[in-house]
Enzyme design. Structure first.
Site, PDB file in Angstrom:
ATOM      1  N   LYS A  73      10.973  -8.214   5.889  1.00 23.19           N
ATOM      2  CA  LYS A  73       9.835  -8.529   6.772  1.00 23.19           C
ATOM      3  C   LYS A  73       9.433 -10.009   6.751  1.00 23.19           C
ATOM      4  O   LYS A  73       9.071 -10.565   7.790  1.00 23.19           O
ATOM      5  CB  LYS A  73       8.638  -7.648   6.420  1.00 23.19           C
ATOM      6  CG  LYS A  73       8.836  -6.182   6.789  1.00 23.19           C
ATOM      7  CD  LYS A  73       7.608  -5.357   6.537  1.00 23.19           C
ATOM      8  CE  LYS A  73       7.884  -3.878   6.837  1.00 23.19           C
ATOM      9  NZ  LYS A  73       6.735  -3.023   6.658  1.00 23.19           N
ATOM     10  N   ASP A 109       2.321  -2.992  11.715  1.00 20.51           N
ATOM     11  CA  ASP A 109       1.835  -2.268  10.529  1.00 20.51           C
ATOM     12  C   ASP A 109       0.306  -2.357  10.442  1.00 20.51           C
ATOM     13  O   ASP A 109      -0.361  -1.403  10.034  1.00 20.51           O
ATOM     14  CB  ASP A 109       2.423  -2.871   9.245  1.00 20.51           C
ATOM     15  CG  ASP A 109       3.872  -2.465   9.012  1.00 20.51           C
ATOM     16  OD1 ASP A 109       4.281  -1.407   9.513  1.00 20.51           O
ATOM     17  OD2 ASP A 109       4.590  -3.216   8.327  1.00 20.51           O
TER      18      ASP A 109
END
Ligand code: NAP
Length: 283
Positions: A73, A109
């Site tokens: 990420k 997220d």
């Protein structure tokens, strides 16, 4: 005969990736609206170099976008040409779009956890949250809590330095680790973002006795779905939020950006994911 239009292709990159539920979520989204779409799990070795090579190959192969999971990420964020405000805030990306003018990074997220928690808040605005963990997922959770205007947000982590760095970046407080009942007194929202309680990891051993009956307990771990923390919280009659809620919701923006029109997150999708987790656990 006219050539058939090419299906739209996206995927998820990670290491490991075999157990990702994202392909199932996207398949269900696509089947529901009859979208001609393919979503693949893609194993990419750790390291910025291997991610960069994979991205170049996948763009050439016609992929429209990718979800990004552990451990890529932060590298995904660094490799992008343009970044959304959410990705900038987190310093990490779980979505990459192959745009005509470069690689675009986003972070769903944050919105995923925000949505999952908001379902249980029912308009209330609690004052205090305690986040356990200071890894990648904790960033998204702390940002979501900030967006929900939770005034006092504390972070507790085994490695205190990481909690301090996160707290400094997101204007939060540092709380002690391990968690004692005293630390839980007055906490309205408790969130586990550590990998404790996950299958194969040690349990998260916390006594919830000091939490108020109105407190909400969230665990973003979803293997198993009912972690020891959530089981204890339910036994005390507390409201709980499990990891599937965040997972379903973070997937929706990618589907809508790359593969189809509308990603519907509902009980039917949840039931399919719960079944898949039960089948996996029974193996
Ligand atoms: P990560 O960056 O590796 O962070 C792991 C965290 O767990 C760190 O804070 C680490 O503490 C802590 N930890 C690990 N082992 C520990 C132990 N034995 N004792 C105490 N603390 C321990 O991982 P992540 O990306 O944040 O993911 C964490 C969990 O969230 C995983 O289970 C993942 O599957 C889940 N997750 C769920 C979703 C969802 O959509 N539901 C999304 C993302 C992640 P140290 O800093 O001290 O090492």
């Amino acid at each position: 005969m006219a050539p058939r239009a090419r299906p739209r292709v996206a995927g998820v990159v990670g290491w490991p990736i075999r157990h990702s539920l994202s392909p199932l979520i996207h398949r269900i989204f696509a089947e529901r609206e009859g979208a001609d779409a393919v979503y693949l799990p893609l194993l990419v070795e750790p390291g910025r170099g291997s991610l960069m090579r994979a991205l170049s190959g996948l763009r050439a192969a016609g992929f429209v976008g990718l979800n990004v999971t552990i451990p890529h990420k932060e590298d995904a964020f660094a490799l992008a040409d343009k970044r959304s405000a959410a990705a900038e805030a987190a310093g990490a990306a779980n979505m990459l779009t192959f745009a005509d003018d470069g690689l675009y990074a986003d972070n769903s997220d944050i919105g995923g956890f925000k949505w999952a928690l908001a379902q249980k808040l029912e308009g209330r605005r609690p004052g205090r949250a305690l986040v356990l963990g200071a890894g990648g997922a904790a960033r998204a959770v702390v940002l979501a809590l900030k967006e929900l205007e939770i005034g006092d947000c504390a972070i507790a982590n085994r490695t205190r330095k990481k909690a301090e760095a996160l707290a400094a970046r997101f204007s939060a407080r540092v709380a002690d680790w391990p968690i004692t009942p005293k630390l839980l007194a007055g906490v309205d929202i408790l969130v586990n973002t550590t990998s404790l309680g996950m299958a194969g990891e040690p349990p998260l051993a916390i006594a919830l006795t000091a939490l108020s009956p109105d407190a909400i307990v969230a665990d973003i771990v979803y293997r198993p779905l009912e972690t020891g923390l959530l089981r204890d919280a339910r036994a005390r009659g507390l409201a709980v939020v499990d990891g599937i809620e965040m997972l379903m919701r973070q997937a929706a923006p990618g589907y809508e950006a790359w593969l189809g029109r509308k990603a519907v997150v509902d009980d039917e999708l949840r039931a399919a994911l719960v079944d898949a987790l039960h089948a996996e656990a029974a193996k």
